[in-house]
Every structure is written in structure tokens, then in C-alpha cells.
Design a protein around this motif. Sequence first.
Motif, PDB file in Angstrom:
ATOM      1  N   TYR A 141     -41.569   1.025   3.659  1.00 41.01           N
ATOM      2  CA  TYR A 141     -42.552   0.152   3.013  1.00 41.01           C
ATOM      3  C   TYR A 141     -43.427   0.947   2.046  1.00 41.01           C
ATOM      4  CZ  TYR A 141     -45.810  -3.826   2.734  1.00 41.01           C
ATOM      5  OH  TYR A 141     -46.587  -4.877   2.313  1.00 41.01           O
ATOM      6  N   ILE A 142     -43.777   2.160   2.416  1.00 41.51           N
ATOM      7  CA  ILE A 142     -44.570   3.024   1.539  1.00 41.51           C
ATOM      8  C   ILE A 142     -43.812   3.298   0.235  1.00 41.51           C
ATOM      9  CG2 ILE A 142     -45.464   5.382   1.265  1.00 41.51           C
ATOM     10  CD1 ILE A 142     -46.152   5.262   4.293  1.00 41.51           C
ATOM     11  N   ARG A 143     -42.520   3.608   0.359  1.00 40.89           N
ATOM     12  CA  ARG A 143     -41.707   3.856  -0.836  1.00 40.89           C
ATOM     13  C   ARG A 143     -41.539   2.580  -1.657  1.00 40.89           C
ATOM     14  NH1 ARG A 143     -38.962   7.611   2.778  1.00 40.89           N
ATOM     15  NH2 ARG A 143     -37.810   5.847   3.664  1.00 40.89           N
ATOM     16  N   GLU A 144     -41.309   1.475  -0.965  1.00 45.02           N
ATOM     17  CA  GLU A 144     -41.116   0.197  -1.651  1.00 45.02           C
ATOM     18  C   GLU A 144     -42.341  -0.190  -2.476  1.00 45.02           C
ATOM     19  OE1 GLU A 144     -41.206  -4.458  -0.258  1.00 45.02           O
ATOM     20  OE2 GLU A 144     -40.113  -3.037   1.012  1.00 45.02           O
ATOM     21  N   LYS A 145     -43.533   0.038  -1.924  1.00 42.65           N
ATOM     22  CA  LYS A 145     -44.776  -0.332  -2.599  1.00 42.65           C
ATOM     23  C   LYS A 145     -45.222   0.724  -3.610  1.00 42.65           C
ATOM     24  CE  LYS A 145     -45.609  -4.287  -0.604  1.00 42.65           C
ATOM     25  NZ  LYS A 145     -45.691  -5.546  -1.389  1.00 42.65           N
ATOM     26  N   GLY A 146     -44.592   1.894  -3.579  1.00 43.86           N
ATOM     27  CA  GLY A 146     -44.953   2.941  -4.534  1.00 43.86           C
ATOM     28  C   GLY A 146     -46.282   3.602  -4.250  1.00 43.86           C
ATOM     29  N   VAL A 147     -46.701   3.614  -2.988  1.00 45.01           N
ATOM     30  CA  VAL A 147     -47.951   4.288  -2.632  1.00 45.01           C
ATOM     31  C   VAL A 147     -47.703   5.794  -2.624  1.00 45.01           C
ATOM     32  CG1 VAL A 147     -49.672   4.626  -0.815  1.00 45.01           C
ATOM     33  CG2 VAL A 147     -48.798   2.331  -1.299  1.00 45.01           C
ATOM     34  N   PRO A 148     -48.465   6.573  -3.386  1.00 48.00           N
ATOM     35  CA  PRO A 148     -48.220   8.015  -3.447  1.00 48.00           C
ATOM     36  C   PRO A 148     -48.668   8.709  -2.165  1.00 48.00           C
ATOM     37  CG  PRO A 148     -50.162   7.447  -4.739  1.00 48.00           C
ATOM     38  CD  PRO A 148     -49.571   6.145  -4.276  1.00 48.00           C
ATOM     39  N   GLY A 149     -47.839   9.631  -1.683  1.00 44.75           N
ATOM     40  CA  GLY A 149     -48.230  10.329  -0.467  1.00 44.75           C
ATOM     41  C   GLY A 149     -47.108  11.150   0.122  1.00 44.75           C
ATOM     42  N   VAL A 150     -47.338  11.565   1.372  1.00 42.69           N
ATOM     43  CA  VAL A 150     -46.446  12.491   2.075  1.00 42.69           C
ATOM     44  C   VAL A 150     -46.209  11.960   3.484  1.00 42.69           C
ATOM     45  CG1 VAL A 150     -46.341  14.809   3.093  1.00 42.69           C
ATOM     46  CG2 VAL A 150     -47.100  14.537   0.745  1.00 42.69           C
ATOM     47  N   PHE A 151     -45.006  12.205   3.998  1.00 41.58           N
ATOM     48  CA  PHE A 151     -44.660  11.830   5.365  1.00 41.58           C
ATOM     49  C   PHE A 151     -44.699  13.076   6.261  1.00 41.58           C
ATOM     50  CE2 PHE A 151     -42.101   9.080   2.512  1.00 41.58           C
ATOM     51  CZ  PHE A 151     -42.680   7.854   2.825  1.00 41.58           C
ATOM     52  N   LEU A 152     -45.378  12.975   7.390  1.00 43.33           N
ATOM     53  CA  LEU A 152     -45.418  14.072   8.347  1.00 43.33           C
ATOM     54  C   LEU A 152     -44.617  13.702   9.585  1.00 43.33           C
ATOM     55  CD1 LEU A 152     -49.204  15.120   8.304  1.00 43.33           C
ATOM     56  CD2 LEU A 152     -47.351  15.856   6.777  1.00 43.33           C
ATOM     57  N   TYR A 153     -43.530  14.432   9.832  1.00 43.99           N
ATOM     58  CA  TYR A 153     -42.781  14.286  11.075  1.00 43.99           C
ATOM     59  C   TYR A 153     -43.439  15.191  12.116  1.00 43.99           C
ATOM     60  CZ  TYR A 153     -38.552  11.813   9.388  1.00 43.99           C
ATOM     61  OH  TYR A 153     -37.660  10.890   8.914  1.00 43.99           O
ATOM     62  N   THR A 154     -44.172  14.603  13.036  1.00 45.68           N
ATOM     63  CA  THR A 154     -44.898  15.422  14.014  1.00 45.68           C
ATOM     64  C   THR A 154     -43.997  15.785  15.191  1.00 45.68           C
ATOM     65  OG1 THR A 154     -45.733  13.418  15.082  1.00 45.68           O
ATOM     66  CG2 THR A 154     -47.133  14.456  13.424  1.00 45.68           C
ATOM     67  N   GLY A 155     -44.209  16.995  15.724  1.00 46.54           N
ATOM     68  CA  GLY A 155     -43.481  17.437  16.901  1.00 46.54           C
ATOM     69  C   GLY A 155     -44.142  16.957  18.180  1.00 46.54           C
ATOM     70  N   ASN A 156     -43.595  17.415  19.307  1.00 47.75           N
ATOM     71  CA  ASN A 156     -44.215  17.163  20.604  1.00 47.75           C
ATOM     72  C   ASN A 156     -45.496  17.979  20.710  1.00 47.75           C
ATOM     73  OD1 ASN A 156     -41.976  15.695  22.382  1.00 47.75           O
ATOM     74  ND2 ASN A 156     -40.968  17.211  21.089  1.00 47.75           N
TER      75      ASN A 156
END
Length: 309
Positions: A141-156
Motif C-alpha cells: 500500500y505504501i508503494r501503491e500510494k507513492g509515500v516516500p520512505g523505508v521499510f525496516l525488517y525487524t529481528g527477534n
Amino acid sequence: MTRLVAVCGATGNQGGSVARLLLQNRDQYCVRILTRNPQSPAAQALTALGAEAVKADLTVPSDLDAALSGCWGVFGVTNFYDSKIKDDPGSEERQGKNLVDAALANGVRCFVWSTLPSSHKLSGGRLVSRIYEGKYHVDDYIREKGVPGVFLYTGNFYENMVSRQHVQYNRALDHVEFRQPIIEWTTQLAMLYVQKDLGAITKAVFDQWDAREGGLNHQYLYVANARVTPAGILASIKKLTGKEGIYVRLPTTGVPDRDVMFQLYNEVGMYGAKKLPDENILNLGVEMHNVDDFVREVLAPHLGLALVT
């Protein structure tokens, strides 16, 4: 000029790490924490440090439109164990999308989203946990809407050893007991020292956004220092405290989606063959912390154990 950043989950583990670090840099950032209860002790502790606390519920879009007014940046996270989500798992995706809509409406320039990969894709559809899927769908949805930013894959989180009481010291037997559901003794877990590293990585993204937006925009950052087994955690405890340890594998977490998530870790892991630490985080200039750091700084003092090295 200081930039206003809205932080979700600031009274919890992830958002708290981000909010506290940004509040130590008030020449760069003003911090607005979004909380259902601005009068809670956790929220008041952050306002005492200089944060602005705003009443906002992620399930109420009108709350978010007002809460993100004037914000340059956002740290976004949802909590599967929140009662509104635990009782209605589909709410997690809706909450994330509400936040994205508000960010878009307010012209947010840097949206940092704490997320997880698709358990369906990782397991070929065998092990599907809604803890993963709700967050993952917000990515699209973030990509679809074109909202600028970064994705954080968090660990345990190393912190779960304390907050969930997985690790305890048995004084009568003079040994450490590590009790954890589902996870095998030899399962390699992508681990994160939240309080030291999540805030540091988020701040590095905010700090470098103007210069590196083209390369960072919609990039996934794997926020885990290393893969560590339960056996490796007990080895660190022994090395630093001299105490022997035992591992007990419990049959269930009591939450079916969490059981599926842990079995996913046993069978396929969180991030496949991705090398850790992530080279893209190292390129941000962030040096992450390891299991010894957490045992030395947090776990040993929590257990009342002296360090021997």
C-alpha cells in the motif's frame, strides 16, 4: 531547522527506542508521540524529556490526520498483541493503511515503516501467521500510494528475554533457565537489540534522507545484527557470568499465530539466506550491537548476576 517527527508505539519497545534517541537530538528533531492515553506514565515520561504527546488511535482516521499535521517524518509500527488487533487481526492492516493515508494527506517526506516479510511466501503457503501478513500488506500500500520512505525488517528482540521472562536465574540450583515456546535449541534467530539499534537506524535514515532519498526510498533494511541460537545465548551468559544454563522448549505460546510464527523460524527462518548485518545498514554508518552487549548491559543486571569477564 528542526524537523517534526511523529512516532507511533512510543510507549512501547520499538517506538520508545526511536523517540528517546530523537529526543536526545532536539537541535535536529521535534518529537510528537501518538498515543491513546497521553496521561499514561510512559507517555508522561517522554513529555518530561521534551516530547509532545497527542491523543491518537490508529483505528480512527480523523485522529491521524490531525496528529500528522506539520510532520516531516513518521516512524510507523503496529502491535499485533494490542487488544484491538488480537481480537480482530484484520485491524492491523487497516491501522497501517490509515497511517499511510494520513502521511500522504499531510505530505510526510520520510515514512519509516516497521514491517515483516510474507510468511506465506517464505513457507510456500505452509506456515501463514497473521502477525506477518498484516504488516506485509501495508508495504504494498505504501508503494501503491507513492509515500516516500523505508521499510525496516525487524529481528527477534533480545529484550523479550526480560519482558516475557524467558530467561531466569534459579538461585537454589545456581543456574540460568531459558524457557521459550516452540523454538528449537539450534534454531538460528535473527536477533535485534531494540533499545540500542532500532532508534539508531531510524535516526540514520532521517539524518541522511535528503542526500540519499533516491537510493533509500522503498528500500528494505534488515534490522538484525546476527543469527543466534538459544544455545548461543546461553553460551554468552556462561561466558560473561560463569553460570551454566538449561534450555526448556515449551509446547505453545498460547497464541496460535505466534506458534505458527515460531515454527516458521524453526523451518525456514525469517530472512532466508540474507547476510547479517545488512550491508545497507553498515553503509548508513550504524554499528549494531550483539548478544554479548545485551547480556552485559541488560540481562545479567536484570538477573542479579555479576560479570566475570
